[in-house]
Design a protein around this motif. Structure first.
Motif, PDB file in Angstrom:
ATOM      1  N   LYS A   4      14.790  -4.585  -4.417  1.00  0.00           N
ATOM      2  CA  LYS A   4      13.618  -3.720  -4.446  1.00  0.00           C
ATOM      3  C   LYS A   4      13.281  -3.374  -5.897  1.00  0.00           C
ATOM      4  CE  LYS A   4      15.115  -0.555  -1.579  1.00  0.00           C
ATOM      5  NZ  LYS A   4      15.154   0.673  -0.793  1.00  0.00           N
ATOM      6  N   VAL A   5      11.989  -3.249  -6.157  1.00  0.00           N
ATOM      7  CA  VAL A   5      11.490  -3.024  -7.507  1.00  0.00           C
ATOM      8  C   VAL A   5      10.638  -1.761  -7.540  1.00  0.00           C
ATOM      9  CG1 VAL A   5       9.916  -3.973  -9.257  1.00  0.00           C
ATOM     10  CG2 VAL A   5      11.494  -5.489  -8.045  1.00  0.00           C
ATOM     11  N   ASN A 135       9.093  -1.803  -3.829  1.00  0.00           N
ATOM     12  CA  ASN A 135       9.410  -0.861  -2.756  1.00  0.00           C
ATOM     13  C   ASN A 135       8.083  -0.437  -2.120  1.00  0.00           C
ATOM     14  OD1 ASN A 135       8.317   1.420  -4.119  1.00  0.00           O
ATOM     15  ND2 ASN A 135      10.284   1.950  -5.009  1.00  0.00           N
ATOM     16  N   ARG A 136       8.135   0.154  -0.961  1.00  0.00           N
ATOM     17  CA  ARG A 136       6.929   0.421  -0.166  1.00  0.00           C
ATOM     18  C   ARG A 136       5.881   1.220  -0.942  1.00  0.00           C
ATOM     19  NH1 ARG A 136       8.514   2.270   5.276  1.00  0.00           N
ATOM     20  NH2 ARG A 136       8.880   0.066   5.502  1.00  0.00           N
ATOM     21  N   TYR A 137       6.305   2.260  -1.652  1.00  0.00           N
ATOM     22  CA  TYR A 137       5.359   3.085  -2.405  1.00  0.00           C
ATOM     23  C   TYR A 137       4.570   2.234  -3.396  1.00  0.00           C
ATOM     24  CZ  TYR A 137       3.430   6.322  -5.774  1.00  0.00           C
ATOM     25  OH  TYR A 137       2.576   6.989  -6.597  1.00  0.00           O
ATOM     26  N   TRP A 138       5.290   1.459  -4.215  1.00  0.00           N
ATOM     27  CA  TRP A 138       4.616   0.678  -5.246  1.00  0.00           C
ATOM     28  C   TRP A 138       3.808  -0.458  -4.661  1.00  0.00           C
ATOM     29  CZ3 TRP A 138       3.468   2.542  -9.634  1.00  0.00           C
ATOM     30  CH2 TRP A 138       4.262   3.539 -10.194  1.00  0.00           C
ATOM     31  N   ARG A 139       4.281  -1.058  -3.566  1.00  0.00           N
ATOM     32  CA  ARG A 139       3.519  -2.136  -2.930  1.00  0.00           C
ATOM     33  C   ARG A 139       2.155  -1.613  -2.496  1.00  0.00           C
ATOM     34  NH1 ARG A 139       3.014  -6.878  -0.560  1.00  0.00           N
ATOM     35  NH2 ARG A 139       2.423  -7.088   1.609  1.00  0.00           N
ATOM     36  N   ASN A 154      -0.446 -10.834  -4.531  1.00  0.00           N
ATOM     37  CA  ASN A 154       0.673 -11.774  -4.555  1.00  0.00           C
ATOM     38  C   ASN A 154       2.002 -11.036  -4.680  1.00  0.00           C
ATOM     39  OD1 ASN A 154       0.547 -10.872  -7.146  1.00  0.00           O
ATOM     40  ND2 ASN A 154       0.757 -12.868  -8.109  1.00  0.00           N
ATOM     41  N   THR A 155       2.069  -9.837  -4.127  1.00  0.00           N
ATOM     42  CA  THR A 155       3.241  -8.993  -4.323  1.00  0.00           C
ATOM     43  C   THR A 155       4.337  -9.240  -3.308  1.00  0.00           C
ATOM     44  OG1 THR A 155       2.144  -7.240  -3.071  1.00  0.00           O
ATOM     45  CG2 THR A 155       1.992  -7.153  -5.475  1.00  0.00           C
ATOM     46  N   GLY A 156       4.143 -10.107  -2.327  1.00  0.00           N
ATOM     47  CA  GLY A 156       5.206 -10.412  -1.371  1.00  0.00           C
ATOM     48  C   GLY A 156       5.360  -9.335  -0.319  1.00  0.00           C
ATOM     49  N   GLU A 157       6.347  -9.540   0.521  1.00  0.00           N
ATOM     50  CA  GLU A 157       6.610  -8.611   1.607  1.00  0.00           C
ATOM     51  C   GLU A 157       7.506  -7.477   1.146  1.00  0.00           C
ATOM     52  OE1 GLU A 157       5.266  -8.658   4.661  1.00  0.00           O
ATOM     53  OE2 GLU A 157       4.059 -10.303   3.900  1.00  0.00           O
ATOM     54  N   ALA A 158       7.306  -6.300   1.722  1.00  0.00           N
ATOM     55  CA  ALA A 158       8.175  -5.164   1.431  1.00  0.00           C
ATOM     56  C   ALA A 158       9.514  -5.381   2.111  1.00  0.00           C
ATOM     57  CB  ALA A 158       7.535  -3.864   1.926  1.00  0.00           C
ATOM     58  N   PRO A 159      10.631  -4.955   1.486  1.00  0.00           N
ATOM     59  CA  PRO A 159      11.935  -5.100   2.115  1.00  0.00           C
ATOM     60  C   PRO A 159      11.983  -4.417   3.481  1.00  0.00           C
ATOM     61  CG  PRO A 159      12.167  -4.455  -0.173  1.00  0.00           C
ATOM     62  CD  PRO A 159      10.706  -4.359   0.175  1.00  0.00           C
ATOM     63  N   ASP A 163      12.421   2.541   2.203  1.00  0.00           N
ATOM     64  CA  ASP A 163      12.153   3.943   2.510  1.00  0.00           C
ATOM     65  C   ASP A 163      10.761   4.294   1.986  1.00  0.00           C
ATOM     66  OD1 ASP A 163      12.060   6.687   2.778  1.00  0.00           O
ATOM     67  OD2 ASP A 163      13.844   7.075   1.587  1.00  0.00           O
ATOM     68  N   ALA A 164       9.899   4.756   2.863  1.00  0.00           N
ATOM     69  CA  ALA A 164       8.517   5.058   2.473  1.00  0.00           C
ATOM     70  C   ALA A 164       8.450   6.200   1.465  1.00  0.00           C
ATOM     71  CB  ALA A 164       7.692   5.410   3.702  1.00  0.00           C
ATOM     72  N   SER A 165       9.539   6.977   1.316  1.00  0.00           N
ATOM     73  CA  SER A 165       9.497   8.109   0.389  1.00  0.00           C
ATOM     74  C   SER A 165       9.748   7.675  -1.050  1.00  0.00           C
ATOM     75  CB  SER A 165      10.555   9.144   0.798  1.00  0.00           C
ATOM     76  OG  SER A 165      11.854   8.617   0.634  1.00  0.00           O
ATOM     77  N   ASP A 166      10.081   6.390  -1.277  1.00  0.00           N
ATOM     78  CA  ASP A 166      10.291   5.924  -2.642  1.00  0.00           C
ATOM     79  C   ASP A 166       9.007   6.164  -3.424  1.00  0.00           C
ATOM     80  OD1 ASP A 166      12.268   2.992  -1.826  1.00  0.00           O
ATOM     81  OD2 ASP A 166      12.846   5.077  -2.083  1.00  0.00           O
ATOM     82  N   GLY A 167       9.062   7.001  -4.410  1.00  0.00           N
ATOM     83  CA  GLY A 167       7.866   7.324  -5.160  1.00  0.00           C
ATOM     84  C   GLY A 167       7.975   6.888  -6.607  1.00  0.00           C
TER      85      GLY A 167
END
Length: 171
Positions: A4-5, A135-139, A154-159, A163-167
């Motif tokens: 995750k990035v 990560n979901r937030y950044w995606r 072109n960011t690919g699929e989220a893992p 966790d949606a709270s990743d900010g």
């Protein structure tokens, strides 16, 4: 599985990268020896989790003991663990050499543990076979920005276990 990035904006004025966004690994909490032993016990081994954790604890103690005596330890296909010295500056002459550590006026600031990849577990191998995903937030943030500017996503699929709270750490 992907690393995750999260993104971080360089805010160091005067640097070549000022204002640019950079990717950093958004690592999860470290797996404990017990967690590693549990994971290993599910990989077609005749050994129980308890047996594996005992072996791992002994391995850790032995690597620590050997590294503190100056002996590097190579675990084939993973890393060479060794002790390195963190210097503050340097001594002007041989007469100035002082091997005390950690003090304000000491050249040697600390000893540190280093792990150098070995075998096939190298930077080139990780780059060749590893994948990354925001990560979901950044995606979501990147997708919105690309949509608004008409740029293809072109960011690919989220893992899967994201966790949606990743900010933002520092957008």
């Amino acid at each position: 599985m992907s690393v995750k990035v999260y993104l971080h904006k360089n805010q160091i004025e005067g640097s070549k990268g000022f204002g640019k966004l950079y990717a950093y690994a958004d690592n999860e909490s470290p797996l404990t020896l017990e967690g590693l032993a549990d994971h290993m016990s599910h990989h077609n081994t005749p050994f129980s989790k308890g047996t594996i954790i005992g072996i791992l604890k002994d391995m850790v103690n032995c690597i620590r003991e050997l590294n503190l005596s100056g002996q590097p330890v190579k675990i084939d296909g993973l890393a060479i663990f060794s002790t390195h010295i963190e210097n503050k500056g340097g001594w002007p002459t041989l007469a100035d050499v002082n091997l005390s550590m950690g003090g304000e006026n000491d050249n040697i600031q600390a000893l540190r543990l280093c792990a150098q990849a070995t075998g096939e577990f190298t930077k080139a191998e990780l780059t060749k076979y590893g994948t990354v995903a925001l990560n979901r937030y950044w995606r979501e943030q990147v997708q919105e920005a690309k949509k608004a500017s008409g740029v293809a996503d072109n960011t690919g699929e989220a893992p899967v276990n994201d966790d949606a709270s990743d900010g933002p750490v520092n957008p």
